[in-house]
Write a protein that holds these residues in place. Sequence first.
Motif, PDB file in Angstrom:
ATOM      1  N   ALA A  27       0.838  -1.209   0.000  1.00 54.50           N
ATOM      2  CA  ALA A  27       0.000   0.000   0.000  1.00 54.50           C
ATOM      3  C   ALA A  27       0.866   1.250   0.000  1.00 54.50           C
ATOM      4  O   ALA A  27       0.572   2.224  -0.702  1.00 54.50           O
ATOM      5  N   VAL A  28       1.942   1.227   0.771  1.00 52.50           N
ATOM      6  CA  VAL A  28       2.848   2.369   0.824  1.00 52.50           C
ATOM      7  C   VAL A  28       3.518   2.571  -0.541  1.00 52.50           C
ATOM      8  O   VAL A  28       3.618   3.702  -1.031  1.00 52.50           O
ATOM      9  N   ALA A  29       3.951   1.489  -1.169  1.00 52.33           N
ATOM     10  CA  ALA A  29       4.576   1.593  -2.496  1.00 52.33           C
ATOM     11  C   ALA A  29       3.590   2.161  -3.514  1.00 52.33           C
ATOM     12  O   ALA A  29       3.956   3.002  -4.351  1.00 52.33           O
ATOM     13  N   LEU A  30       2.343   1.745  -3.446  1.00 63.18           N
ATOM     14  CA  LEU A  30       1.329   2.273  -4.367  1.00 63.18           C
ATOM     15  C   LEU A  30       0.995   3.725  -4.044  1.00 63.18           C
ATOM     16  O   LEU A  30       0.694   4.515  -4.944  1.00 63.18           O
ATOM     17  N   HIS A  31       1.056   4.072  -2.778  1.00 62.39           N
ATOM     18  CA  HIS A  31       0.817   5.463  -2.365  1.00 62.39           C
ATOM     19  C   HIS A  31       1.886   6.375  -2.986  1.00 62.39           C
ATOM     20  O   HIS A  31       1.578   7.490  -3.414  1.00 62.39           O
ATOM     21  N   VAL A  32       3.098   5.893  -3.062  1.00 63.72           N
ATOM     22  CA  VAL A  32       4.174   6.652  -3.706  1.00 63.72           C
ATOM     23  C   VAL A  32       3.940   6.707  -5.222  1.00 63.72           C
ATOM     24  O   VAL A  32       4.137   7.745  -5.850  1.00 63.72           O
ATOM     25  N   LEU A  62       1.985   1.313   9.344  1.00 65.26           N
ATOM     26  CA  LEU A  62       2.067   2.409   8.369  1.00 65.26           C
ATOM     27  C   LEU A  62       2.982   3.516   8.871  1.00 65.26           C
ATOM     28  O   LEU A  62       3.768   4.084   8.097  1.00 65.26           O
ATOM     29  N   HIS A  63       2.907   3.830  10.157  1.00 66.12           N
ATOM     30  CA  HIS A  63       3.811   4.839  10.722  1.00 66.12           C
ATOM     31  C   HIS A  63       5.256   4.342  10.668  1.00 66.12           C
ATOM     32  O   HIS A  63       6.163   5.110  10.332  1.00 66.12           O
ATOM     33  N   LYS A  64       5.462   3.067  10.972  1.00 69.74           N
ATOM     34  CA  LYS A  64       6.803   2.481  10.898  1.00 69.74           C
ATOM     35  C   LYS A  64       7.343   2.549   9.463  1.00 69.74           C
ATOM     36  O   LYS A  64       8.533   2.724   9.243  1.00 69.74           O
ATOM     37  N   LEU A  65       6.449   2.443   8.487  1.00 69.01           N
ATOM     38  CA  LEU A  65       6.819   2.509   7.072  1.00 69.01           C
ATOM     39  C   LEU A  65       6.915   3.951   6.548  1.00 69.01           C
ATOM     40  O   LEU A  65       7.144   4.163   5.371  1.00 69.01           O
ATOM     41  N   GLY A  66       6.708   4.931   7.432  1.00 66.24           N
ATOM     42  CA  GLY A  66       6.922   6.324   7.075  1.00 66.24           C
ATOM     43  C   GLY A  66       5.716   7.087   6.564  1.00 66.24           C
ATOM     44  O   GLY A  66       5.851   8.189   6.041  1.00 66.24           O
ATOM     45  N   VAL A  67       4.522   6.536   6.717  1.00 68.27           N
ATOM     46  CA  VAL A  67       3.309   7.226   6.249  1.00 68.27           C
ATOM     47  C   VAL A  67       2.806   8.156   7.347  1.00 68.27           C
ATOM     48  O   VAL A  67       2.689   7.753   8.505  1.00 68.27           O
ATOM     49  N   CYS A  68       2.499   9.381   6.981  1.00 64.01           N
ATOM     50  CA  CYS A  68       1.989  10.334   7.976  1.00 64.01           C
ATOM     51  C   CYS A  68       0.466  10.232   8.059  1.00 64.01           C
ATOM     52  O   CYS A  68      -0.199   9.765   7.140  1.00 64.01           O
TER      53      CYS A  68
END
Length: 134
Positions: free
Chosen positions: A33-38, A67-73
């Motif tokens: 999800a984080v990769a897709l968010h980028v 998500l916070h650990k993965l850097g998402v605010c």
Amino acid sequence: MNHLILPLTKSSWRSGRIGPIEMQDWYVALAKAVALHVKFPNSKILVLSNVQVVGCEHEVDCSLFALHKLGVCDGDILVVREAQETIEQLEIARDITRKEGTALVVISTGFHYLRVRWLMRGFNAMHYWVFGIP
């Protein structure tokens, strides 16, 4: 918001599972999800669940931790503490995207891929899947 990214994580608690957290399927789905968010600027990650097993953290809280650990605010996360069943989660996500006029992007684990694919028929959504330790 152009894309709403829904990681359909199941059993996302940080204790009581085998293997490193970074290899567990729920965490791998959130990392996707984080990769897709980028990849999709102006997107949000939808954390959608109302599951809390007795003695465990709420699934939403586990997802927020990861998500916070993965850097998402927090501003890039939409939290909805509703729905326990996959079909309910998909319907809520679909309704949000219709209201907001955004594209729906769903992430499921390999074991749930076919079921989610079937439940999403007619949704006109993108679907990604990941593998990790169940």
